[in-house]
Scaffold this active site. Sequence first.
Site, PDB file in Angstrom:
ATOM      1  N   GLU A 262       0.828  -1.225   0.000  1.00 38.32           N
ATOM      2  CA  GLU A 262       0.000   0.000   0.000  1.00 38.32           C
ATOM      3  C   GLU A 262       0.855   1.265   0.000  1.00 38.32           C
ATOM      4  O   GLU A 262       0.581   2.235   0.707  1.00 38.32           O
ATOM      5  CB  GLU A 262      -0.988  -0.034   1.175  1.00 38.32           C
ATOM      6  CG  GLU A 262      -2.013  -1.138   0.969  1.00 38.32           C
ATOM      7  CD  GLU A 262      -3.183  -1.114   1.925  1.00 38.32           C
ATOM      8  OE1 GLU A 262      -3.483  -0.057   2.484  1.00 38.32           O
ATOM      9  OE2 GLU A 262      -3.784  -2.185   2.091  1.00 38.32           O
TER      10      GLU A 262
HETATM   11  C1  LIG Z   1       1.577  -9.733   1.136  1.00 34.13           C
HETATM   12  C2  LIG Z   1       1.343  -8.835  -0.027  1.00 34.13           C
HETATM   13  C3  LIG Z   1       0.057  -8.416  -0.316  1.00 34.13           C
HETATM   14  C4  LIG Z   1      -0.180  -7.592  -1.424  1.00 34.13           C
HETATM   15  N1  LIG Z   1      -1.460  -7.262  -1.762  1.00 34.13           N
HETATM   16  C5  LIG Z   1      -1.684  -6.606  -2.938  1.00 34.13           C
HETATM   17  C6  LIG Z   1      -3.011  -6.413  -3.430  1.00 34.13           C
HETATM   18  O1  LIG Z   1      -3.990  -6.786  -2.802  1.00 34.13           O
HETATM   19  N2  LIG Z   1      -3.156  -5.827  -4.658  1.00 34.13           N
HETATM   20  C7  LIG Z   1      -2.097  -5.385  -5.395  1.00 34.13           C
HETATM   21  O2  LIG Z   1      -2.305  -4.859  -6.491  1.00 34.13           O
HETATM   22  N3  LIG Z   1      -0.821  -5.524  -4.929  1.00 34.13           N
HETATM   23  C8  LIG Z   1      -0.598  -6.132  -3.741  1.00 34.13           C
HETATM   24  N4  LIG Z   1       0.695  -6.322  -3.281  1.00 34.13           N
HETATM   25  C9  LIG Z   1       1.782  -5.706  -3.997  1.00 34.13           C
HETATM   26  C10 LIG Z   1       2.450  -4.622  -3.205  1.00 34.13           C
HETATM   27  O3  LIG Z   1       1.642  -3.479  -3.188  1.00 34.13           O
HETATM   28  C11 LIG Z   1       3.834  -4.410  -3.810  1.00 34.13           C
HETATM   29  O4  LIG Z   1       4.648  -5.412  -3.262  1.00 34.13           O
HETATM   30  C12 LIG Z   1       4.407  -3.080  -3.534  1.00 34.13           C
HETATM   31  O5  LIG Z   1       3.736  -2.142  -4.295  1.00 34.13           O
HETATM   32  C13 LIG Z   1       5.886  -3.007  -3.878  1.00 34.13           C
HETATM   33  O6  LIG Z   1       6.126  -3.555  -5.139  1.00 34.13           O
HETATM   34  P1  LIG Z   1       7.302  -4.610  -5.356  1.00 34.13           P
HETATM   35  O7  LIG Z   1       7.253  -5.596  -4.275  1.00 34.13           O
HETATM   36  O8  LIG Z   1       7.239  -5.101  -6.747  1.00 34.13           O
HETATM   37  O9  LIG Z   1       8.603  -3.762  -5.144  1.00 34.13           O
HETATM   38  P2  LIG Z   1       9.326  -2.805  -6.195  1.00 34.13           P
HETATM   39  O10 LIG Z   1       8.408  -1.779  -6.713  1.00 34.13           O
HETATM   40  O11 LIG Z   1      10.061  -3.625  -7.164  1.00 34.13           O
HETATM   41  O12 LIG Z   1      10.341  -2.089  -5.209  1.00 34.13           O
HETATM   42  C14 LIG Z   1      11.468  -2.763  -4.616  1.00 34.13           C
HETATM   43  C15 LIG Z   1      12.128  -1.772  -3.669  1.00 34.13           C
HETATM   44  O13 LIG Z   1      12.515  -0.612  -4.396  1.00 34.13           O
HETATM   45  C16 LIG Z   1      11.910   0.553  -3.843  1.00 34.13           C
HETATM   46  N5  LIG Z   1      11.564   1.474  -4.922  1.00 34.13           N
HETATM   47  C17 LIG Z   1      10.767   1.265  -5.983  1.00 34.13           C
HETATM   48  N6  LIG Z   1      10.696   2.358  -6.745  1.00 34.13           N
HETATM   49  C18 LIG Z   1      11.460   3.295  -6.151  1.00 34.13           C
HETATM   50  C19 LIG Z   1      11.794   4.640  -6.456  1.00 34.13           C
HETATM   51  N7  LIG Z   1      11.299   5.273  -7.521  1.00 34.13           N
HETATM   52  N8  LIG Z   1      12.592   5.294  -5.607  1.00 34.13           N
HETATM   53  C20 LIG Z   1      13.092   4.695  -4.501  1.00 34.13           C
HETATM   54  N9  LIG Z   1      12.831   3.426  -4.167  1.00 34.13           N
HETATM   55  C21 LIG Z   1      12.016   2.734  -4.983  1.00 34.13           C
HETATM   56  C22 LIG Z   1      10.687   0.042  -3.094  1.00 34.13           C
HETATM   57  O14 LIG Z   1      10.299   0.914  -2.064  1.00 34.13           O
HETATM   58  C23 LIG Z   1      11.189  -1.284  -2.563  1.00 34.13           C
HETATM   59  O15 LIG Z   1      11.925  -1.069  -1.407  1.00 34.13           O
HETATM   60  C24 LIG Z   1       0.925  -7.138  -2.191  1.00 34.13           C
HETATM   61  C25 LIG Z   1       2.222  -7.548  -1.874  1.00 34.13           C
HETATM   62  C26 LIG Z   1       2.434  -8.395  -0.832  1.00 34.13           C
HETATM   63  C27 LIG Z   1       3.845  -8.866  -0.555  1.00 34.13           C
END
Ligand SMILES: Cc1cc2nc3c(=O)[nH]c(=O)nc-3n(C[C@H](O)[C@H](O)[C@H](O)COP(=O)(O)OP(=O)(O)OC[C@H]3O[C@@H](n4cnc5c(N)ncnc54)[C@H](O)[C@@H]3O)c2cc1C
Length: 652
Positions: free
Chosen positions: A443
């Site tokens: 979120e």
């Molecule tokens: C248990 C769980 C439940 C979830 N539920 C839902 C759901 O119901 N619906 C849904 O759509 N999604 C859901 N998600 C997805 C969740 O919202 C994403 O995991 C989250 O948005 C982060 O995306 P990512 O894990 O791909 O990380 P990435 O976006 O790949 O990021 C990896 C790291 O890089 C950092 N990062 C990324 N971009 C930048 C930037 N521009 N500048 C600095 N740092 C950056 C991030 O903060 C993070 O630390 C869920 C995920 C989990 C694990």
Amino acid sequence: MSTKPNGSQHEDDSNVIDTTGMSEGKAAALELTEASREGHWEYPTFAGALFMGEFPWKLIHPYPQKPGDRDERGEEFLKKFQAFLRESVDPDEIDRTGEIPDSVIEGLAELGAFGIKIPQEYGGLGLKQQYYTRAAMLAGSYCGNVSALLSAHQSIGVPQPLLQFGTEEQKRRFLPRCAAGEISAFALTEDGVGSDPARMETTADPTEDGEHFVINGSKLWCTNGIKAKLLVVMAKTPPKIKRGREVNQISAFVVDVDTPGVKVTHRCRFMGLKALYNAVIEFKDVKVPRSNIIAGEGKGLRVALTTLNIGRLTLPANCVGGIRACINMARQWANQREQWGATIGKHGAIADKLARMSSTLFAVDAMTMLTSVLVDRKETDIRIEAAMSKMMGSEATVDIIYDTMQIIGGRGFETAHSLAARGDYPFPIERGMRDNRINTIFEGSSEIMRLFLAREAMDPHLKAAGEAVNTKLPMGRRLKAAMKAAGFYVTWYPKQWLPFGGPSTSGLEAGLAKQVRYVAKTSRKLARRMFHAMLRLGPRLEREQILLGRFVGVGTELFAIAASCARAQHLINQGKDRAETLALVDHFCRESRLRVDEFFRGIRKNNDAVGYKLAQNILGNGASWMTDEVIGETPLAKGKVKAPEDPQMVAF
Ligand SMILES: Cc1cc2nc3c(=O)[nH]c(=O)nc-3n(C[C@H](O)[C@H](O)[C@H](O)COP(=O)(O)OP(=O)(O)OC[C@H]3O[C@@H](n4cnc5c(N)ncnc54)[C@H](O)[C@@H]3O)c2cc1C
């Protein structure tokens, strides 16, 4: 400056950020987010104004809760909800089995817990945000899995976007189903889409007659996806041409899971939240009527971002519940466990943790409840307050859970099941740590929250001066913008040095008034420092994430202090113990002010550039000799994740 940062200035924000020099991917991500953010500030913002050196204290003091906010039906619901959780939900069993029993889901539905905010006319309880927040606090204090089930359904699933953007016809069609307990979910994330929706690959193409859209693609980590009957699905619809350029469109669809072509292909399992019904969902030629689009074609990301402005408040509410549980456990153990001739709570190192946990709880509770009350008032913009509450609440919870485990010691590391089996008290802190770690990631991760807050904090400056420094624009337009900016800053800047004009502190305890004056004074210092950084760095400031994070850090601490003072006075007026309340606020403010000093020091002098350079060298496999002697390798799914050249780089 107005507490509405854009005031009546132009609403077209498309030229306020210079994307020259950015990679194609970054420019695309930024342009899409910019096009989808709420550019217009319809209502004033308290926390946003702090970044401009303003202190609109009257927005939050007297505390904006009204006597009419108390709702007997709400109180009754909370009582029943609490009793149901205590009597019918076994969080450790749910954690152990990875399943929430059907009887629990049915019981929650009977209570109306799936439709807390859905108006009564659509079959819900029709309660205010304040009651929803308090319910989330209760659930968060007890069972992370039940919290996530209810929250994914109501905060980001079908109800919240429909309440904010749905047509009357959509509300009548879907909300009664949601209120009755048909579970819903939100599907944005994909393999390549985490924090960056511009990379979305799921498509929704219109049929020839334009009456339907056909969705194709795959969504990842969809919480509740295993049980859901209704989904909000984000998909790319055909691009639009704006100013001669193709602009990507994302639309939000309500999708009935029974529609042919929707298939759950995998249940994801995690280190915590073991009973999360989280799914990979595939969409193959899924035909959805146009009438299921929320807020219109191309408005999907705006729906998602705006929904989350309120939706993400559930998370700090869950966190408040979690911190309450931690303090209860830590207090019990610190009073009972004797080591070195005293109960451990008498040792300074443990007492220090307990003090910080308690005063932080007061602040996060104050931020979350105040923001919830403001949501009900509908007279202020709460996007900044909600994001600050989420960021500070989730980060504080991680720290507090670590501290609680430290206080409980070895028993904290042992599972509740094992503790119970050998006759010890089953502290569920090991489960709490696993369940709550995700809060700083989903979120809106903490990093993304800082970027979001920095963007919103800079909004008035970008509106005033963004065009003047945008090298993509013609010189004539930039000069005109520069003249306008000069007119704004010639009056704004001197005001940031004025020592007088502080807030009225009438009706406040002396101890609170002192803190409130500090916030007002420090907000002007924050505004000055931000302005100086803008002058020094120009458009480069947008790329200085760590520096911006410090400005955001100061603003968040100032909001936390102000919210704590407003709420403390309200609680004292209502009869809460004066000395206890003031002691909590006093401790929080002292700690917070130390952090503010640290942020300001970091703004003046830091190692950001040196650290960035070192990280880039490490990323380029520099100093790999340092990590040579390891054994484990992380198996990477072929074709899904690009394997690093040296697999040992990802060994744990
Ligand atoms: C248990 C769980 C439940 C979830 N539920 C839902 C759901 O119901 N619906 C849904 O759509 N999604 C859901 N998600 C997805 C969740 O919202 C994403 O995991 C989250 O948005 C982060 O995306 P990512 O894990 O791909 O990380 P990435 O976006 O790949 O990021 C990896 C790291 O890089 C950092 N990062 C990324 N971009 C930048 C930037 N521009 N500048 C600095 N740092 C950056 C991030 O903060 C993070 O630390 C869920 C995920 C989990 C694990």
